[in-house]
Design a protein around this motif. Structure first.
Motif, PDB file in Angstrom:
ATOM      1  N   LEU A 191       0.840  -1.192   0.000  1.00 27.38           N
ATOM      2  CA  LEU A 191       0.000   0.000   0.000  1.00 27.38           C
ATOM      3  C   LEU A 191       0.876   1.243   0.000  1.00 27.38           C
ATOM      4  CD1 LEU A 191      -2.778  -1.004   2.526  1.00 27.38           C
ATOM      5  CD2 LEU A 191      -2.933  -0.893   0.041  1.00 27.38           C
ATOM      6  N   GLY A 192       0.498   2.203  -0.824  1.00 29.73           N
ATOM      7  CA  GLY A 192       1.260   3.430  -0.929  1.00 29.73           C
ATOM      8  C   GLY A 192       1.211   4.254   0.349  1.00 29.73           C
ATOM      9  N   GLY A 193       2.044   5.275   0.383  1.00 30.87           N
ATOM     10  CA  GLY A 193       2.160   6.107   1.567  1.00 30.87           C
ATOM     11  C   GLY A 193       0.852   6.726   2.019  1.00 30.87           C
ATOM     12  N   THR A 194       0.088   7.294   1.091  1.00 25.68           N
ATOM     13  CA  THR A 194      -1.170   7.944   1.465  1.00 25.68           C
ATOM     14  C   THR A 194      -2.133   6.939   2.074  1.00 25.68           C
ATOM     15  OG1 THR A 194      -0.925   9.596  -0.284  1.00 25.68           O
ATOM     16  CG2 THR A 194      -3.131   9.280   0.610  1.00 25.68           C
ATOM     17  N   VAL A 195      -2.294   5.800   1.437  1.00 26.88           N
ATOM     18  CA  VAL A 195      -3.239   4.795   1.929  1.00 26.88           C
ATOM     19  C   VAL A 195      -2.807   4.277   3.297  1.00 26.88           C
ATOM     20  CG1 VAL A 195      -4.344   2.579   1.479  1.00 26.88           C
ATOM     21  CG2 VAL A 195      -3.897   4.137  -0.399  1.00 26.88           C
ATOM     22  N   ALA A 196      -1.538   3.985   3.438  1.00 31.54           N
ATOM     23  CA  ALA A 196      -1.044   3.475   4.722  1.00 31.54           C
ATOM     24  C   ALA A 196      -1.246   4.504   5.825  1.00 31.54           C
ATOM     25  CB  ALA A 196       0.437   3.105   4.601  1.00 31.54           C
ATOM     26  N   ARG A 197      -0.972   5.783   5.535  1.00 31.74           N
ATOM     27  CA  ARG A 197      -1.157   6.818   6.558  1.00 31.74           C
ATOM     28  C   ARG A 197      -2.634   7.018   6.877  1.00 31.74           C
ATOM     29  NH1 ARG A 197       2.496  10.130   3.310  1.00 31.74           N
ATOM     30  NH2 ARG A 197       0.954  11.764   3.389  1.00 31.74           N
ATOM     31  N   ILE A 198      -3.501   6.939   5.872  1.00 37.39           N
ATOM     32  CA  ILE A 198      -4.940   7.069   6.113  1.00 37.39           C
ATOM     33  C   ILE A 198      -5.416   5.935   7.012  1.00 37.39           C
ATOM     34  CG2 ILE A 198      -7.221   6.854   5.014  1.00 37.39           C
ATOM     35  CD1 ILE A 198      -6.049   8.458   2.650  1.00 37.39           C
ATOM     36  N   ARG A 199      -4.992   4.718   6.710  1.00 37.74           N
ATOM     37  CA  ARG A 199      -5.387   3.563   7.542  1.00 37.74           C
ATOM     38  C   ARG A 199      -4.908   3.726   8.976  1.00 37.74           C
ATOM     39  NH1 ARG A 199      -4.356  -2.185   5.233  1.00 37.74           N
ATOM     40  NH2 ARG A 199      -5.794  -2.663   6.892  1.00 37.74           N
ATOM     41  N   THR A 200      -3.661   4.141   9.134  1.00 39.76           N
ATOM     42  CA  THR A 200      -3.096   4.306  10.472  1.00 39.76           C
ATOM     43  C   THR A 200      -3.870   5.357  11.270  1.00 39.76           C
ATOM     44  OG1 THR A 200      -0.908   3.643   9.718  1.00 39.76           O
ATOM     45  CG2 THR A 200      -1.001   4.914  11.763  1.00 39.76           C
ATOM     46  N   LEU A 201      -4.122   6.498  10.649  1.00 41.16           N
ATOM     47  CA  LEU A 201      -4.840   7.569  11.350  1.00 41.16           C
ATOM     48  C   LEU A 201      -6.288   7.193  11.637  1.00 41.16           C
ATOM     49  CD1 LEU A 201      -3.420  10.692   9.502  1.00 41.16           C
ATOM     50  CD2 LEU A 201      -3.152  10.136  11.936  1.00 41.16           C
ATOM     51  N   ALA A 202      -6.926   6.523  10.696  1.00 40.66           N
ATOM     52  CA  ALA A 202      -8.331   6.132  10.901  1.00 40.66           C
ATOM     53  C   ALA A 202      -8.450   5.103  12.017  1.00 40.66           C
ATOM     54  CB  ALA A 202      -8.920   5.587   9.607  1.00 40.66           C
ATOM     55  N   ASP A 203      -7.432   4.263  12.173  1.00 39.63           N
ATOM     56  CA  ASP A 203      -7.458   3.236  13.218  1.00 39.63           C
ATOM     57  C   ASP A 203      -7.039   3.767  14.590  1.00 39.63           C
ATOM     58  OD1 ASP A 203      -8.324   1.318  11.447  1.00 39.63           O
ATOM     59  OD2 ASP A 203      -6.313   0.533  11.041  1.00 39.63           O
ATOM     60  N   ASP A 204      -6.416   4.928  14.615  1.00 36.17           N
ATOM     61  CA  ASP A 204      -5.906   5.493  15.868  1.00 36.17           C
ATOM     62  C   ASP A 204      -7.020   6.252  16.585  1.00 36.17           C
ATOM     63  OD1 ASP A 204      -4.594   6.768  17.936  1.00 36.17           O
ATOM     64  OD2 ASP A 204      -3.122   7.773  16.664  1.00 36.17           O
ATOM     65  N   PRO A 205      -7.447   5.767  17.752  1.00 32.42           N
ATOM     66  CA  PRO A 205      -8.521   6.473  18.465  1.00 32.42           C
ATOM     67  C   PRO A 205      -8.118   7.885  18.895  1.00 32.42           C
ATOM     68  CG  PRO A 205      -7.653   4.662  19.797  1.00 32.42           C
ATOM     69  CD  PRO A 205      -6.979   4.594  18.460  1.00 32.42           C
ATOM     70  N   ASN A 206      -6.812   8.139  18.948  1.00 35.45           N
ATOM     71  CA  ASN A 206      -6.334   9.479  19.314  1.00 35.45           C
ATOM     72  C   ASN A 206      -5.998  10.322  18.088  1.00 35.45           C
ATOM     73  OD1 ASN A 206      -6.459   8.878  22.116  1.00 35.45           O
ATOM     74  ND2 ASN A 206      -4.546   7.745  21.916  1.00 35.45           N
ATOM     75  N   GLY A 207      -6.110   9.741  16.909  1.00 35.30           N
ATOM     76  CA  GLY A 207      -5.818  10.481  15.682  1.00 35.30           C
ATOM     77  C   GLY A 207      -6.892  11.530  15.437  1.00 35.30           C
ATOM     78  N   SER A 208      -6.459  12.694  15.017  1.00 41.08           N
ATOM     79  CA  SER A 208      -7.418  13.783  14.822  1.00 41.08           C
ATOM     80  C   SER A 208      -7.903  13.825  13.372  1.00 41.08           C
ATOM     81  CB  SER A 208      -6.784  15.122  15.187  1.00 41.08           C
ATOM     82  OG  SER A 208      -5.832  15.501  14.214  1.00 41.08           O
ATOM     83  N   THR A 209      -9.059  14.408  13.198  1.00 37.75           N
ATOM     84  CA  THR A 209      -9.591  14.610  11.856  1.00 37.75           C
ATOM     85  C   THR A 209      -8.676  15.553  11.088  1.00 37.75           C
ATOM     86  OG1 THR A 209     -11.840  14.220  12.606  1.00 37.75           O
ATOM     87  CG2 THR A 209     -11.603  15.429  10.548  1.00 37.75           C
ATOM     88  N   ASP A 262      -5.428  15.756  11.266  1.00 41.09           N
ATOM     89  CA  ASP A 262      -4.304  14.981  10.751  1.00 41.09           C
ATOM     90  C   ASP A 262      -4.722  14.181   9.526  1.00 41.09           C
ATOM     91  OD1 ASP A 262      -2.667  15.920  12.786  1.00 41.09           O
ATOM     92  OD2 ASP A 262      -2.953  14.146  14.048  1.00 41.09           O
ATOM     93  N   LEU A 263      -5.893  13.569   9.576  1.00 44.40           N
ATOM     94  CA  LEU A 263      -6.403  12.785   8.455  1.00 44.40           C
ATOM     95  C   LEU A 263      -6.620  13.687   7.236  1.00 44.40           C
ATOM     96  CD1 LEU A 263      -7.306   9.999   7.504  1.00 44.40           C
ATOM     97  CD2 LEU A 263      -9.557  10.474   8.472  1.00 44.40           C
ATOM     98  N   VAL A 264      -7.209  14.841   7.448  1.00 45.05           N
ATOM     99  CA  VAL A 264      -7.436  15.794   6.360  1.00 45.05           C
ATOM    100  C   VAL A 264      -6.109  16.231   5.737  1.00 45.05           C
ATOM    101  CG1 VAL A 264      -8.244  18.157   5.860  1.00 45.05           C
ATOM    102  CG2 VAL A 264      -9.675  16.596   7.203  1.00 45.05           C
ATOM    103  N   ALA A 265      -5.097  16.485   6.569  1.00 42.24           N
ATOM    104  CA  ALA A 265      -3.789  16.909   6.058  1.00 42.24           C
ATOM    105  C   ALA A 265      -3.177  15.842   5.152  1.00 42.24           C
ATOM    106  CB  ALA A 265      -2.851  17.231   7.222  1.00 42.24           C
ATOM    107  N   VAL A 266      -3.288  14.580   5.552  1.00 41.32           N
ATOM    108  CA  VAL A 266      -2.749  13.489   4.730  1.00 41.32           C
ATOM    109  C   VAL A 266      -3.494  13.416   3.400  1.00 41.32           C
ATOM    110  CG1 VAL A 266      -2.581  10.973   4.543  1.00 41.32           C
ATOM    111  CG2 VAL A 266      -1.869  12.118   6.641  1.00 41.32           C
TER     112      VAL A 266
END
Length: 158
Positions: A24-42, A44-48
């Motif tokens: 999985l490319g960088g964007t997809v991997a980072r999106i998955r990581t942030l979406a799975d992180d209960p402490n990840g902010s929206t 951060d997800l928007v920035a990616v």
């Protein structure tokens, strides 16, 4: 219990000619990581998402498509993420990555790859819904649906 045999050497040779399957490319991997992180902010997800212009445009298009028939249109990536939800954003990212993978796969038949992708996304949607109804892991079912026909790409090379 059924006995499974090892693939013959033609399959191994075909896989060597095709080369390594992409991760999985960088964007997809980072999106998955942030979406799975209960402490990840929206934020951060928007920035990616905003860092990948092509994916950002496709996400907005999907959020405003007839498939999502919402009375509110997403005008920003933040609105699209909020309207769709994190899990849906991950699914869209995986579907986009699958499409790019199929487009780059060695060999001809771009049209059949496009048809293969439409089929894969449809199966993934049904797999997701079935898993949801059965209380199974929906993300795994969705990914399995996307990748269930990858072997069809290897067959012409055998």
């Amino acid at each position: 219990m059924p006995r499974f045999s090892k693939p013959d050497t033609r399959v191994h040779d075909a896989l060597r000619r095709i080369g390594p399957l992409p991760v999985l490319g960088g964007t997809v991997a980072r999106i998955r990581t942030l979406a799975d992180d209960p402490n990840g902010s929206t934020s951060d997800l928007v920035a990616v998402i905003e860092s990948d212009e092509a994916f950002a445009a496709n996400l907005l298009r999907y959020a405003n498509s007839a498939a999502n028939a919402r009375p509110i249109r997403a005008r920003t990536i933040r609105q699209a993420v909020t309207l769709l939800g994190r899990r849906a954003v991950v699914r869209v990212a995986l579907e986009a990555a699958t499409y790019r993978f199929l487009e780059r796969f060695p060999g001809g038949a771009h049209l059949s790859r496009g048809q293969l992708h439409v089929h894969a996304v449809t199966v993934a949607a049904y797999a997701y819904t079935t898993a949801e109804l059965r209380g199974a892991h929906t993300d795994t079912a969705h990914l399995a649906g996307l990748l269930h026909d990858v072997g069809k790409l290897v067959l012409p090379a055998v």
